[in-house]
Each structure stands twice: as C-alpha cells, then as structure tokens.
Write an enzyme that holds these catalytic residues in place. Structure first.
Site, PDB file in Angstrom:
ATOM      1  N   ASP A 129      -5.834  10.409  81.825  1.00 30.35           N
ATOM      2  CA  ASP A 129      -4.902   9.506  82.505  1.00 30.35           C
ATOM      3  C   ASP A 129      -3.442   9.856  82.721  1.00 30.35           C
ATOM      4  OD1 ASP A 129      -6.872   7.875  82.182  1.00 30.35           O
ATOM      5  OD2 ASP A 129      -5.914   6.183  80.929  1.00 30.35           O
ATOM      6  N   LYS A 151     -11.897   5.197  85.492  1.00 29.50           N
ATOM      7  CA  LYS A 151     -12.160   4.140  84.568  1.00 29.50           C
ATOM      8  C   LYS A 151     -11.469   3.031  84.869  1.00 29.50           C
ATOM      9  CE  LYS A 151      -9.407   6.092  80.814  1.00 29.50           C
ATOM     10  NZ  LYS A 151      -8.382   4.951  80.737  1.00 29.50           N
ATOM     11  N   CYS A 173      -5.647   4.534  75.248  1.00 30.76           N
ATOM     12  CA  CYS A 173      -6.636   5.197  75.967  1.00 30.76           C
ATOM     13  C   CYS A 173      -7.178   6.532  75.392  1.00 30.76           C
ATOM     14  CB  CYS A 173      -6.182   5.531  77.455  1.00 30.76           C
ATOM     15  SG  CYS A 173      -5.792   4.183  78.487  1.00 30.76           S
TER      16      CYS A 173
END
Length: 252
Positions: free
Chosen positions: A47, A152, A185
C-alpha cells in the site's frame, strides 16, 4: 582427460562445501532467519499509494502526518533495487474498492466519522477507489514490468485476492514484508501469511506507521515468543543475507 579430472575435482569440492556449509541466513530478531534451499523468496510492498502517502490523500484527510510514512521511501527504494537485481518475485498491493463500492462493507465506510470517507471525492480523486489517482503507487516506487500489483479490498493482502495462487505458482515459501501501515495492513498481511505456512520477515526500516509507538509495538509482537508471527531485520541485513544466498545458489 585433464579437463575432465579437474571438473570432477570441482564437483566434489562443491558437494563437500554443501555438506559442511551452514544454512544461509539473514541476521534477524529473535534469531537468524533461514533462507530456503528449495523454495523462493518474494518481496511484498504493501500500500505505498498516494492515498496514504501524500498531502490531500486519505491519510492526510484523517489528520495524520504523512511525512512519517514518506521517510521510508529511500530505504524501500534501495531494498526494491536489491531484490530486483537478484530477480526476486515482487508484489505490490493497493487498498481500494470498486467504483460502485460493492466490495466495501458499510461498516468499513462509516467507521471513523471523518469529514470525507471511502468513495467520496477528494483532491486525489475518489478516496480508496481503484483507478483513481490517489490509488496509484507513488512514482518513486512504481512497479516495473513483470512486477504484479494486487488490488485488495481489505487490510490483508490475501483476503479476496489472487496473491496466494500467484505465490504458489512461483514456488514462494518465504516473504519479505514491507510498506504501510505497520500495525494495520502490514501486520494483517503478515499474520495471514503466517497462518498459510509462509516464513515471514518484516523489514524494520522499510515499514512505517503514522504512530511510531504502534510500529514499535508491532515489531515486538511479531517476533515475540520465538517468532510467533515471524522475524524482523533491517534492509542492510536483508540485502547482505540475500547476497550470500544468491551466491550459494549460483555455486550449487
């Protein structure tokens, strides 16, 4: 005949070296991280997208200091270059949802009660929506051809994605995990991977949080109890270990 004899001597020397040589490792906590003899290692970059890294992105809108995350970019860039030079499989993820929000639970969208939320229009486009400018990976860490980007919908990189079959296809058994944020995450992905049998190492200086104390707590949690979730090490330690591992593989 002489050349054949020399080759036999070399092969016997290599076999003897393999028998007595120690396992190739990365110096890590809570103890050395053993590199695979048969499987492969992949780098996972979680990310590093504009929504979390830049002013005007979702992280900034939520009131966070995005400069804390930006601080790891040079180190992660170095790690990426090192892994690329060793031809390791590299996977990038971005957290994002379909434009109609069909894959975004109401509970996720409503949580936080901020002035803007997932799907709303911000200065980088609609927040956490696939294909919007803010969902793109920052230019400094842009994926190269052949590197896979995994969109995702959740915190973990395994939930509702193709990551696991792609890892199996490449015979990946060990994961180097990096990115943001450490306690959300990144940690979620590491725990998902651990439950699936992957040997995971979290790269300490290639992950970051908006809350430094949360990062430190996560590092301590994953390596507690003899590495209950995995290992941690620095980028320098990782690259040194990979150099030794690749050299040993070439000799073998």
């Amino acid at each position: 005949m002489k050349a054949r004899s020399q080759r036999l001597i070399l092969l016997r020397s290599v076999a003897a070296w393999q028998d007595i040589s120690p396992m190739t490792i990365i110096s890590a906590q809570p103890y050395d991280y053993e590199l695979p003899e048969d499987g492969n290692i992949a780098l996972i970059v979680i990310d590093m997208q504009r929504d979390f890294m830049e002013l005007g992105g979702f992280g900034d809108i939520l009131g966070n200091d995005v400069s804390l995350l930006q601080a790891i970019v040079p180190t992660l860039k170095t790690l990426l270059a090192g892994c690329r030079s060793r031809n390791l499989p590299i996977f990038h993820t971005t957290e994002g949802h379909q434009p109609d929000l069909s894959d975004c639970p109401d509970s996720k969208r409503k949580r936080g009660k901020g002035k803007l939320t997932i799907g709303d229009a911000g200065s980088l486009g609609r927040i956490l929506i696939l294909g919007e400018p803010g969902n793109g990976i920052i230019p400094e860490l842009a994926p190269l051809p052949g590197e896979i980007v995994i969109p995702k919908p959740g915190k973990g990189a395994f939930y509702n994605t193709d990551l696991e079959p792609l890892l199996k296809e490449r015979n990946v058994t060990h994961l180097l995990i990096t990115g943001v944020t450490t306690e959300v995450c990144v940690q979620t992905t590491m725990r998902e991977a651990n439950d699936r049998g992957y040997e995971c190492l979290l790269v300490e200086d290639a992950t970051e949080s908006y809350f430094p104390e949360f990062k430190q707590a996560t590092l301590e949690m994953v390596r507690a109890q003899g590495g209950i979730v995995g290992w941690t090490a620095t980028t320098d330690q990782v690259l040194q270990g990979l150099q030794t591992w690749k050299s040993a593989s070439a000799i073998a």
